[in-house]
Design a protein around this motif. Structure first.
Motif, PDB file in Angstrom:
ATOM      1  N   GLY A 216       0.775  -1.232   0.000  1.00  0.00           N
ATOM      2  CA  GLY A 216       0.000   0.000   0.000  1.00  0.00           C
ATOM      3  C   GLY A 216       0.805   1.280   0.000  1.00  0.00           C
ATOM      4  O   GLY A 216       1.997   1.289   0.306  1.00  0.00           O
ATOM      5  N   GLU A 217       0.130   2.376  -0.354  1.00  0.00           N
ATOM      6  CA  GLU A 217       0.786   3.667  -0.440  1.00  0.00           C
ATOM      7  C   GLU A 217       0.809   4.357   0.909  1.00  0.00           C
ATOM      8  O   GLU A 217       0.046   4.019   1.817  1.00  0.00           O
ATOM      9  N   PHE A 218       1.683   5.343   1.031  1.00  0.00           N
ATOM     10  CA  PHE A 218       1.872   6.020   2.319  1.00  0.00           C
ATOM     11  C   PHE A 218       2.568   7.352   2.103  1.00  0.00           C
ATOM     12  O   PHE A 218       3.179   7.599   1.053  1.00  0.00           O
ATOM     13  N   THR A 219       2.485   8.203   3.114  1.00  0.00           N
ATOM     14  CA  THR A 219       3.220   9.469   3.151  1.00  0.00           C
ATOM     15  C   THR A 219       4.004   9.515   4.453  1.00  0.00           C
ATOM     16  O   THR A 219       3.465   9.206   5.519  1.00  0.00           O
ATOM     17  N   LEU A 220       5.266   9.907   4.359  1.00  0.00           N
ATOM     18  CA  LEU A 220       6.134  10.017   5.534  1.00  0.00           C
ATOM     19  C   LEU A 220       6.524  11.479   5.701  1.00  0.00           C
ATOM     20  O   LEU A 220       7.138  12.073   4.808  1.00  0.00           O
ATOM     21  N   LEU A 221       6.123  12.063   6.818  1.00  0.00           N
ATOM     22  CA  LEU A 221       6.453  13.458   7.121  1.00  0.00           C
ATOM     23  C   LEU A 221       7.594  13.476   8.122  1.00  0.00           C
ATOM     24  O   LEU A 221       7.504  12.871   9.191  1.00  0.00           O
ATOM     25  N   LYS A 222       8.673  14.182   7.771  1.00  0.00           N
ATOM     26  CA  LYS A 222       9.874  14.199   8.612  1.00  0.00           C
ATOM     27  C   LYS A 222      10.105  15.619   9.110  1.00  0.00           C
ATOM     28  O   LYS A 222       9.907  16.597   8.384  1.00  0.00           O
ATOM     29  N   TYR A 223      10.561  15.725  10.377  1.00  0.00           N
ATOM     30  CA  TYR A 223      10.670  17.013  11.055  1.00  0.00           C
ATOM     31  C   TYR A 223      12.099  17.286  11.505  1.00  0.00           C
ATOM     32  O   TYR A 223      12.846  16.362  11.842  1.00  0.00           O
ATOM     33  N   PRO A 224      12.491  18.564  11.523  1.00  0.00           N
ATOM     34  CA  PRO A 224      13.878  18.912  11.866  1.00  0.00           C
ATOM     35  C   PRO A 224      14.163  18.885  13.361  1.00  0.00           C
ATOM     36  O   PRO A 224      15.318  18.741  13.769  1.00  0.00           O
ATOM     37  N   PRO A 229       8.488  13.973  16.492  1.00  0.00           N
ATOM     38  CA  PRO A 229       8.776  12.715  15.805  1.00  0.00           C
ATOM     39  C   PRO A 229       8.163  12.674  14.414  1.00  0.00           C
ATOM     40  O   PRO A 229       7.148  13.331  14.144  1.00  0.00           O
ATOM     41  N   ASP A 230       8.799  11.913  13.533  1.00  0.00           N
ATOM     42  CA  ASP A 230       8.267  11.743  12.192  1.00  0.00           C
ATOM     43  C   ASP A 230       6.901  11.064  12.253  1.00  0.00           C
ATOM     44  O   ASP A 230       6.560  10.382  13.227  1.00  0.00           O
ATOM     45  N   PRO A 246       8.529   5.265  16.650  1.00  0.00           N
ATOM     46  CA  PRO A 246       9.831   5.347  15.953  1.00  0.00           C
ATOM     47  C   PRO A 246      10.176   4.092  15.155  1.00  0.00           C
ATOM     48  O   PRO A 246      10.760   4.172  14.061  1.00  0.00           O
ATOM     49  N   GLY A 247       9.825   2.921  15.689  1.00  0.00           N
ATOM     50  CA  GLY A 247      10.096   1.693  14.957  1.00  0.00           C
ATOM     51  C   GLY A 247       9.325   1.625  13.650  1.00  0.00           C
ATOM     52  O   GLY A 247       9.854   1.189  12.618  1.00  0.00           O
ATOM     53  N   VAL A 248       8.078   2.099  13.684  1.00  0.00           N
ATOM     54  CA  VAL A 248       7.248   2.104  12.479  1.00  0.00           C
ATOM     55  C   VAL A 248       7.786   3.103  11.456  1.00  0.00           C
ATOM     56  O   VAL A 248       7.917   2.788  10.268  1.00  0.00           O
ATOM     57  N   THR A 249       8.107   4.308  11.903  1.00  0.00           N
ATOM     58  CA  THR A 249       8.598   5.318  10.954  1.00  0.00           C
ATOM     59  C   THR A 249       9.942   4.916  10.356  1.00  0.00           C
ATOM     60  O   THR A 249      10.216   5.215   9.188  1.00  0.00           O
ATOM     61  N   ARG A 250      10.765   4.221  11.134  1.00  0.00           N
ATOM     62  CA  ARG A 250      12.039   3.731  10.576  1.00  0.00           C
ATOM     63  C   ARG A 250      11.790   2.702   9.473  1.00  0.00           C
ATOM     64  O   ARG A 250      12.478   2.707   8.448  1.00  0.00           O
ATOM     65  N   ARG A 251      10.802   1.824   9.678  1.00  0.00           N
ATOM     66  CA  ARG A 251      10.492   0.827   8.642  1.00  0.00           C
ATOM     67  C   ARG A 251      10.006   1.495   7.369  1.00  0.00           C
ATOM     68  O   ARG A 251      10.388   1.096   6.260  1.00  0.00           O
ATOM     69  N   TYR A 252       9.166   2.514   7.503  1.00  0.00           N
ATOM     70  CA  TYR A 252       8.670   3.209   6.315  1.00  0.00           C
ATOM     71  C   TYR A 252       9.784   4.012   5.631  1.00  0.00           C
ATOM     72  O   TYR A 252       9.802   4.146   4.401  1.00  0.00           O
ATOM     73  N   THR A 253      10.701   4.550   6.425  1.00  0.00           N
ATOM     74  CA  THR A 253      11.857   5.228   5.832  1.00  0.00           C
ATOM     75  C   THR A 253      12.672   4.248   5.006  1.00  0.00           C
ATOM     76  O   THR A 253      13.096   4.552   3.879  1.00  0.00           O
TER      77      THR A 253
END
Length: 286
Positions: A216-224, A229-230, A246-253
């Motif tokens: 599936g599709e997704f969007t990852l928003l990352k912050y400075p 947190p992303d 954090p574990g989920v956002t790392r997998r999507y990254t």
């Protein structure tokens, strides 16, 4: 902290309130009992599901014995979380929290398998999409949703625009949403947008075969800022999903890194867009 969007301020405040409660050695139930609130109210405050009034924040900070500069910072966050940004008039629509999160992001990475991303849609394409997926919506409702989508697009030409990196499945280009002329114009919009310094666009061709985002599709928003947190955003009819673990956002990254490695490079992607766009001007085969 000045200038934070309301959603980002609310997220920061929610995480701080949870941390302070834990440091004070209190359970949600204990904190709720002391303040004569329901445990569900405290839980919603700590997960940014509801806005928090400054009065409530003061009472929580009194309970957790927070003073000085930290107290003032959190009260400031409470005030900022209740400010009305441009998207406030659309607060009842599903994508409004996304607009707020986009406003503070340093980068936005999106994989799209079905549709042109909303930030890059033409008005005609977006209207057709909304008509198809919102079967019970009135014409006025469609137009409100369309206005929100079009206003979000101003982000890409802002001086502080986030880096918007998109991987588009080839199927997105081949599906004639709204007919050949609408798609011809839409592909032209993608080509034009690729010249913006804030936009990187890649096409994932059919020849790639299987890939890291087949589910599936997704969007990852990352912050400075480490305080923010992303966020992974997944849109669906049953309700949008925002994931911060954090574990989920790392997998999507990692997934997105695999996608852009498998996709055509930006220059070749633009050539592919131009080829598909030209094909739309050829006579249809009977």
């Amino acid at each position: 902290m000045a200038g934070l969007s309301p959603t980002v301020a609310q997220r920061r405040l929610a995480r701080a309130l949870r941390r302070l409660r834990v440091e004070a050695g209190l359970t949600i139930e204990q904190a709720a009992e002391k303040l004569e609130l329901s445990p569900s109210t405290i839980s919603r405050m700590e997960t940014a599901q509801v806005g928090v009034k400054r009065r409530d924040v003061r009472e929580l900070l009194d309970l957790y014995e927070v003073t000085g500069a930290q107290r003032e910072q959190l009260l400031q966050l409470a005030g900022e979380s209740r400010q009305h940004a441009w998207w406030h008039e659309f607060k009842d629509l599903p994508n409004t929290p996304l607009a707020s999160l986009e406003a503070e992001a340093a980068s936005i990475w999106q994989y799209s398998a079905l549709l042109i991303p909303g930030l890059l849609q033409t008005e005609e394409y977006a209207r057709e999409i909304l008509r198809k997926i919102r079967l019970d919506a009135t014409p006025d409702d469609i137009e409100r949703r369309l206005r929100l989508r079009m206003k979000r697009q101003a982000l890409l030409t802002d001086q502080k625009a986030p880096q918007f990196w998109v991987v588009l499945d080839e199927a997105v280009l081949r599906r004639h949403v709204g007919g050949r002329q609408v798609m011809h114009t839409q592909l032209g919009r993608l080509i034009d947008a690729s010249s913006l310094r804030s936009v990187t666009l890649q096409v994932l061709p059919f020849t790639t075969g299987g890939h890291a985002a087949m589910d599936g599709e997704f969007t990852l928003l990352k912050y400075p800022e480490p305080a923010d947190p992303d966020v992974v955003f997944i849109e669906n009819t049953g309700g949008d999903v925002y994931l911060e673990d954090p574990g989920v956002t790392r997998r999507y990254t990692s997934m997105f890194d695999h996608l852009r490695a498998a996709a055509l490079d930006p220059a070749e992607s633009i050539r592919t867009l131009a080829t598909v766009k030209d094909e739309l001007q050829e006579p249809e085969r009977s």
